[in-house]
Write an enzyme that holds these catalytic residues in place. Structure first.
Site, PDB file in Angstrom:
ATOM      1  N   ASP A 200      32.533 -10.599  27.210  1.00 53.98           N
ATOM      2  CA  ASP A 200      32.587 -11.919  27.839  1.00 53.98           C
ATOM      3  C   ASP A 200      31.735 -12.842  26.969  1.00 53.98           C
ATOM      4  O   ASP A 200      30.522 -12.861  27.092  1.00 53.98           O
ATOM      5  CB  ASP A 200      32.037 -11.856  29.258  1.00 53.98           C
ATOM      6  CG  ASP A 200      32.058 -13.203  29.959  1.00 53.98           C
ATOM      7  OD1 ASP A 200      32.982 -14.004  29.690  1.00 53.98           O
ATOM      8  OD2 ASP A 200      31.148 -13.465  30.759  1.00 53.98           O
TER       9      ASP A 200
ATOM     10  N   GLU B 116      37.633 -11.967  26.394  1.00 51.81           N
ATOM     11  CA  GLU B 116      38.204 -13.069  27.164  1.00 51.81           C
ATOM     12  C   GLU B 116      38.576 -14.224  26.246  1.00 51.81           C
ATOM     13  O   GLU B 116      37.851 -14.551  25.309  1.00 51.81           O
ATOM     14  CB  GLU B 116      37.196 -13.535  28.214  1.00 51.81           C
ATOM     15  CG  GLU B 116      37.794 -14.445  29.255  1.00 51.81           C
ATOM     16  CD  GLU B 116      36.839 -14.685  30.408  1.00 51.81           C
ATOM     17  OE1 GLU B 116      37.114 -14.174  31.504  1.00 51.81           O
ATOM     18  OE2 GLU B 116      35.824 -15.376  30.206  1.00 51.81           O
TER      19      GLU B 116
ATOM     20  N   ASP C 167      27.457 -11.715  33.668  1.00 50.72           N
ATOM     21  CA  ASP C 167      28.113 -11.580  32.370  1.00 50.72           C
ATOM     22  C   ASP C 167      28.557 -10.145  32.117  1.00 50.72           C
ATOM     23  O   ASP C 167      29.629  -9.903  31.562  1.00 50.72           O
ATOM     24  CB  ASP C 167      27.187 -12.053  31.240  1.00 50.72           C
ATOM     25  CG  ASP C 167      26.836 -13.527  31.377  1.00 50.72           C
ATOM     26  OD1 ASP C 167      27.766 -14.346  31.423  1.00 50.72           O
ATOM     27  OD2 ASP C 167      25.635 -13.843  31.449  1.00 50.72           O
TER      28      ASP C 167
END
Length: 168
Positions: free
Chosen positions: A8, A67, A139
């Site tokens: 992420d 992502e 996160d």
């Protein structure tokens, strides 16, 4: 059995999560976040590159899921996010690992069941799905969700490929 690294990306905090997959089963391996220290943006990118490289060396994942960037309001933030994402991808490519990309909505859909889930819902589902004793930091939970999304998508892709071979 394989290890998937989920990332992420962020320029201040980059979450990471590792899961072990075997058939349709997933097991937690490790997670956390890379908190960059430098005030200089280019040095922060170097920190992300180096730390992702260290995680790869330590755990030896076979695949990486990251992502995709999305622009919500601030284009400048999206550009910085894209550069942080690029630093992480370069570390993965440098280690000769395949990198797969997923939109935030598809990750949330895969893990929570709805593409507009909030961070708390993602954390809750990650804790439940991976049978964790503690709720991971935001996160780290997002990175684990990205890894799980890839594991589920990979399984579906393999099934579709197997079906294609039956009809050739």
């Amino acid at each position: 059995m394989s290890i998937i690294l989920g990332i992420d990306p962020g320029s201040r905090k980059t979450g990471y999560g590792l899961i072990v997959t075997h058939k349709n089963q997933y097991r937690y391996l490790d997670s956390g976040h890379i908190k960059t220290q430098s005030d200089d943006f280019s040095r922060r990118l170097g920190e992300i590159f180096n730390c992702v490289g260290e995680i790869i060396q330590q755990f030896g994942p076979q695949e990486v899921a990251i992502e995709q960037v999305f622009v919500k309001h601030n284009i400048s933030s999206a550009l910085k996010l894209g550069q942080a994402r690029g630093a992480a991808i370069c570390a993965c490519v440098n280690a000769d690992l395949p990198v797969y990309e997923y939109s935030p909505a598809s990750v949330k859909q895969a893990v929570v069941g709805k593409g507009n889930a909030n961070k708390t819902q993602v954390q809750h589902m990650i804790t439940a799905l991976l049978k964790l004793q503690q709720t991971p930091q935001e996160d780290a939970a997002d990175a684990l969700a990205i890894a799980l999304c890839h594991a589920q998508s990979r399984g579906l892709r393999q099934k579709l490929q197997q079906q294609d071979t039956y009809f050739v």
